[in-house]
Write an enzyme that holds these catalytic residues in place. Sequence first.
Site, short mmCIF file in Angstrom:
data_model
loop_
_atom_site.label_atom_id
_atom_site.label_comp_id
_atom_site.label_asym_id
_atom_site.label_seq_id
_atom_site.Cartn_x
_atom_site.Cartn_y
_atom_site.Cartn_z
CD GLU A 1 1.10 5.73 6.63
OE1 GLU A 1 0.94 5.09 7.68
OE2 GLU A 1 0.34 5.65 5.65
CD GLU B 1 1.97 3.01 2.15
OE1 GLU B 1 0.94 2.71 2.79
OE2 GLU B 1 3.09 3.08 2.66
C1 GLA Z 1 0.23 2.30 6.04
C2 GLA Z 1 1.70 1.94 5.94
C3 GLA Z 1 1.95 0.67 5.18
C4 GLA Z 1 0.91 -0.38 5.49
C5 GLA Z 1 -0.46 0.17 5.19
C6 GLA Z 1 -1.55 -0.83 5.41
O1 GLA Z 1 -0.19 3.19 5.12
O2 GLA Z 1 2.47 2.98 5.40
O3 GLA Z 1 3.25 0.21 5.52
O4 GLA Z 1 1.01 -0.73 6.82
O5 GLA Z 1 -0.69 1.25 6.04
O6 GLA Z 1 -2.81 -0.32 5.10
#
Ligand code: GLA
Length: 658
Positions: free
Chosen positions: A145, A294
Amino acid sequence: MKRLHFGAAWYPEHWPVERWAEDIRLMKEAHFTVVRLAEFAWSTLEPAEGEFRFEWLEQAIALLAQSGISVVLGTPTAAPPAWLVQTYPQSLAVDEYGRRVQFGNRCHYCVNSPDFHRAVQRIVRAMAERFGNHPHVIGWQIDNEYNRVCYCEHCQAEFQAFLRVEYGTLDELNTRWTTAYWSQTYSDWAQIPLPIGPHNPGLMLAFRRFVTRSYRNFQKLQLDELRAHLPASVWVTHNFMNWFGAFDHYALSADLDLASWDWYIGSGHHDHLRSGAAHDLVRGYKRRNFWLMETQPGHVNWSNTNNALNKMEARAMAWHAVAHGADALLYWQWRSALNGQEQYHGTLVDQSGQPRPFYEEAQLIGDEFARVSELVIDSFVQAKIAILNCYESRWAIEFQRHNNAFDYVSYLEHWYRSLSANNLEIDVISADAALEGYKLVIAPALMVLDEQRVQRLRDFVQRGGRLVLTLRTGLKDRHNALLASRPPGPLAELAGVEVEEYYSLEHPIPVEGKLFQGSASVWAERLRLLGQPFTTVMARYGACNGWLDDQPAVVVNPFGAGFVYTVGAWLEDRSQEILVRQILRNAELKPFETPPTVEARTRIRPDGTRLYFIINHSRQEQTFTLPWPVTDHLTGQEFAQGPLTLYPYAVALLTRRD
Ligand code: GLA
Ligand code: ZN
């Protein structure tokens, strides 16, 4: 092997080795086919400069492999370790207020720092050498991210060098940015600041391009290290944050093999017309299926209420993602770590090592994925409708919203919702993408134009396409300067209208036509017909501020073999829906009728078979009429043509039997 993948992010480095076998057993019982590893493991992988500890990772991958679970490896560069920033303090980013970012969270790096780049190359090279050829590592995720924007002196110097290449001479830059305004004329590249707060619009837009370039270089650095060791079958991705706006996602995706993203609801519940746009956006990055790298297992920890998703809501969400082109779904994360910043986040296994209630739902989804993997995996989404997404236009608007309620993404979503409710596939694509194959193209607030864009849109309509131009269109060039013409500038000939004036609205005003008696809010433009013979006014403003009274608001104009609609007002939902229905009819695009909370989407298999995903996104039972007899591949049941009852959050994966 190509398949519909299912899994989670797993952090074996948080746990004693003795526990791993039990975790993997539970993963296997939840039908996992993949886990993501290592994307924050830098301090474990390289505990001191140049000293690598890869045995644990090798062992984890080997154990997973024994259970037939593949691995996506993350490069751990979003979490530079303490020793690194202690040795190389310049690798820490500087925030807008000139403060060095403190160590102790993540993404604290300066994306342009040469010290950081060297460290990144070293760890990524070492990982690529060790795992690049590993038969069980099927893909890589670079960093995690991307998000931080750095304001350090090094970044400023790089920005100035970037501008020198972009503009060639200061004269050119001064002219494009109209720097004589407020005596901003630059006589030395070194005078140019990084924009903090409101600034010259030209400077601000150039800075976003620079941030894009910075991340692209940073990503390229890693890609080069990886690709030197990866077989062609192993892909590289990055997990983006859908509408995050600090850089141009198309530019970054161009260098990757696969697009992926992280989907979180936060507080409240899933809204399929909103998340559909986000999935379609990510599918549009590479115009190909994507990975959901994710997603939320029940609840998150960073939102306002962090409520749980309802039972079976996540299952509906999982199939909704697949219906929109996801080929994999991974939960974040597998098990709650005992300490660290995210103790309260939802997981599949809790701190005690036992499955949480949500695990059961995950197990069901995993089982379903496995059962229909072969049917679904090579299928793709085919859309006849495209919505153009333009980062430059979005940024230009965000810098000067003019009306605080004018949010570019909300406006794009407004179009998406009204179209998507008709259960038609939609691509959200770059405003610079090719338009072949589409019947209808919507250009929400396409403020920034250049010759190629205009040419592409003109060709599209010439060939018979339906183009919808909207408000705030064709006002600016790529330097964020006003075009010396009335909007929509070079598109006026296509539209058959020009905008005489724009009005930011303090409250809703009437908009009336044959199709609807509705209203507009936030924004309205007074259109003037250019005198082409077949331009038709579809709606006019009612009595309001005097200037708009009885003036054209929505106009359609034939051009070449196609039609161009100009929608000068932000219509309220009902009128918007009616207008969209009319546009769809004109484009010969037939809606697929379902109750409002029931979504129908299709993916097409290479042999032409259509897979229908029917999803009830509500907690109420819904009934909808099947136009043909079908087989449901999730249950094996067959249904005759006629009413089909969908229980709360029901999902059906249908093919026709006639
Ligand atoms: C982000 C991060 C993860 C985690 C999630 C929690 O998407 O990439 O490592 O911290 O948020 O919601
Ligand atoms: Zn910096």
